[in-house]
Design a protein around this motif. Structure first.
Motif, mmCIF file in Angstrom:
data_model
loop_
_atom_site.group_PDB
_atom_site.id
_atom_site.type_symbol
_atom_site.label_atom_id
_atom_site.label_comp_id
_atom_site.label_asym_id
_atom_site.label_seq_id
_atom_site.Cartn_x
_atom_site.Cartn_y
_atom_site.Cartn_z
ATOM 1 N N ASP A 41 7.813 13.145 6.723
ATOM 2 C CA ASP A 41 7.074 12.575 7.849
ATOM 3 C C ASP A 41 5.569 12.569 7.566
ATOM 4 O OD1 ASP A 41 6.683 11.430 10.341
ATOM 5 O OD2 ASP A 41 6.565 13.344 11.370
ATOM 6 N N MET A 42 5.220 12.096 6.360
ATOM 7 C CA MET A 42 3.811 12.025 5.966
ATOM 8 C C MET A 42 3.474 10.620 5.494
ATOM 9 S SD MET A 42 3.278 15.611 3.927
ATOM 10 C CE MET A 42 3.627 17.182 4.735
ATOM 11 N N GLY A 43 2.259 10.194 5.798
ATOM 12 C CA GLY A 43 1.753 8.932 5.281
ATOM 13 C C GLY A 43 0.755 9.214 4.189
ATOM 14 N N LEU A 81 -1.456 12.837 7.527
ATOM 15 C CA LEU A 81 -1.951 11.725 6.727
ATOM 16 C C LEU A 81 -2.639 12.281 5.490
ATOM 17 C CD1 LEU A 81 -2.509 8.664 6.432
ATOM 18 C CD2 LEU A 81 -4.638 9.029 7.721
ATOM 19 N N LEU A 82 -2.242 11.793 4.317
ATOM 20 C CA LEU A 82 -2.774 12.265 3.041
ATOM 21 C C LEU A 82 -3.540 11.129 2.366
ATOM 22 C CD1 LEU A 82 0.472 14.055 1.788
ATOM 23 C CD2 LEU A 82 -1.413 15.053 3.099
ATOM 24 N N LEU A 83 -4.786 11.375 2.008
ATOM 25 C CA LEU A 83 -5.650 10.365 1.410
ATOM 26 C C LEU A 83 -6.127 10.866 0.053
ATOM 27 C CD1 LEU A 83 -7.820 9.642 4.591
ATOM 28 C CD2 LEU A 83 -5.833 8.349 3.808
ATOM 29 N N ASP A 84 -5.691 10.193 -1.023
ATOM 30 C CA ASP A 84 -6.020 10.635 -2.375
ATOM 31 C C ASP A 84 -7.080 9.719 -2.981
ATOM 32 O OD1 ASP A 84 -6.090 11.832 -4.818
ATOM 33 O OD2 ASP A 84 -4.115 11.156 -5.472
ATOM 34 N N GLU A 85 -8.344 10.100 -2.854
ATOM 35 C CA GLU A 85 -9.478 9.330 -3.371
ATOM 36 C C GLU A 85 -9.351 7.850 -3.014
ATOM 37 O OE1 GLU A 85 -11.947 10.616 -5.787
ATOM 38 O OE2 GLU A 85 -10.928 12.273 -6.771
#
Length: 392
Positions: A93-95, A172-176
């Motif tokens: 359940d992660m974006g 919510l995960l934001l990778d660079e």
């Protein structure tokens, strides 16, 4: 109805109850490389936290373990108090938004946004409605039928962000996500991310090596180096009250000057200043001083302790380099109005402002004046390759 109020309604529809995330004693080992070394970070529900550090420090590895794209050798990841280590990535359940836009070139913007919903068996009419809402939320209303090759880089990244939000993730995960964009677009999208987080309130982890991005976006910044957490605090504390030598030098500009510590104060450049927690409190020390915490003024030769080397115009401020009589080169930040009498060779008096500073052991970390900042060394060439290869 105004565009702003409409976006707020869309955000309300995208919102859900925020959850906390805990990283507990995370370790990740690649061969001889210890990419994460007992990393502990506690993220509050709805918090926007940035993982900040140099290339190879372990920040992307930590994010991938949270996402389920990599496994820790030991430790736990708790989401809402539940251990998710054995939960597959597709069930977490992660974006996630990557540096590369990772859009399907044969799908429209709306279809790209709705892809996660399609995988969750959401009816096509509902998918379309949600996709339109999410595109409006990221400022792309009216562009749902465009293909990726018809969109700019910034617009494609907005589509990627909308896709991550469409499934209403708990995290919510934001990778660079901004590093591939030019400066103007990066600034615009950074502002949009901040606005969307404020409206939606999803717990967000943002990985970056750019301190400006981290400071502008995050509620708190976790500075990581060599797989270890160096400090976690609000941006102002990270900058003004660094707890370690690494944090002081990685974030912002720093002069390294000799001083003598005694109790809670340090003698430096003929004055005294209070010491931050974590400082060496006695004997010969190296004091880490921000350029704006030095004061510089023209002086007669008899009173001067240095001379101007150069004056560099930086818009609203100027950066002045001066060579002290001790042969230390220092960088001083000044207002433009204060530099009219400063030219190369001008004798000056440099002193410190009485604000808290960090002092470290001079025998282990000698004073060197100011030098251009550089990224801290990574574990090895292998470390950078690990993070590069790990990215999809």
């Amino acid at each position: 109805m105004t565009a702003q109020s409409n976006a707020s309604q869309v955000a309300a529809g995208a919102a859900r109850a925020a959850v906390g995330v805990q990283l507990i004693d995370l370790c990740r080992i690649f061969g001889q490389l210890r990419a994460l070394d007992n990393l502990n970070i506690d993220i509050a529900p709805g918090e926007f936290i940035a993982f900040l550090g140099p290339s190879g420090c372990g920040k992307t590895t930590a994010l991938r373990i949270v996402a389920g794209l990599d496994d820790a050798n030991s430790g736990q990841v708790l989401v809402g108090g539940r251990d998710i280590q054995n939960v597959p990535a597709s069930k977490r359940d992660m974006g996630m938004v990557f540096q590369a836009y990772s859009l399907f070139p044969n799908m429209t913007a709306a279809d790209n946004v709705g892809f996660g919903l399609r995988m969750r068996k959401v009816h096509k009419d509902e998918r379309r409605r949600i996709a339109e809402e999410m595109l409006a939320l990221v400022g792309l209303a009216g562009m749902s039928n465009r293909y990726p090759n018809q969109l700019s880089g910034g617009q494609q990244q907005r589509v990627a962000l909308a896709r991550a939000l469409a499934i209403r993730p708990s995290v919510l995960l934001l990778d660079e996500p901004l590093s591939a964009l030019d400066a103007k677009v990066r600034g615009e999208l950074r502002d949009e991310i901040k606005r969307i987080h404020k409206d939606v309130g999803t717990t967000t982890i943002f990985v970056t090596h750019d301190q400006e991005e981290a400071f502008a976006l995050a509620d708190r910044v976790a500075v990581i180096n060599l797989g270890k957490l160096q400090q976690i605090a609000p941006p102002t504390d990270i900058y003004e009250r660094p707890q370690t030598e690494f944090v002081a030098e990685f974030v912002g500009l720093t002069n390294r000057l000799p001083g003598v510590a005694e109790g809670d104060t340090v003698s430096i450049l003929g004055g005294r200043a209070p010491l931050l927690d974590g400082s060496v409190k006695s004997g010969q020390v190296t004091v880490l001083v921000r350029p704006e915490r030095l004061h510089l003024e023209p002086a007669a030769d008899a009173d001067a302790n240095g001379r101007i080397v150069s004056v560099s115009f930086r818009g609203s401020i100027c950066m002045v380099r001066a060579r002290l009589h001790t042969d230390h080169l220092v960088m001083v930040q000044m207002q433009n109005a204060d530099i009219s009498r400063l030219t190369e060779g001008t004798p000056v008096k440099v002193s410190v402002l009485p604000v808290p500073m960090l002092a470290v052991d001079a025998s282990k970390s000698p004073s060197t004046g100011f030098k251009e900042p550089a990224e801290a060394p990574v574990f090895s060439a292998e470390a950078e390759e690990v993070e590069e290869v790990a990215a999809p």
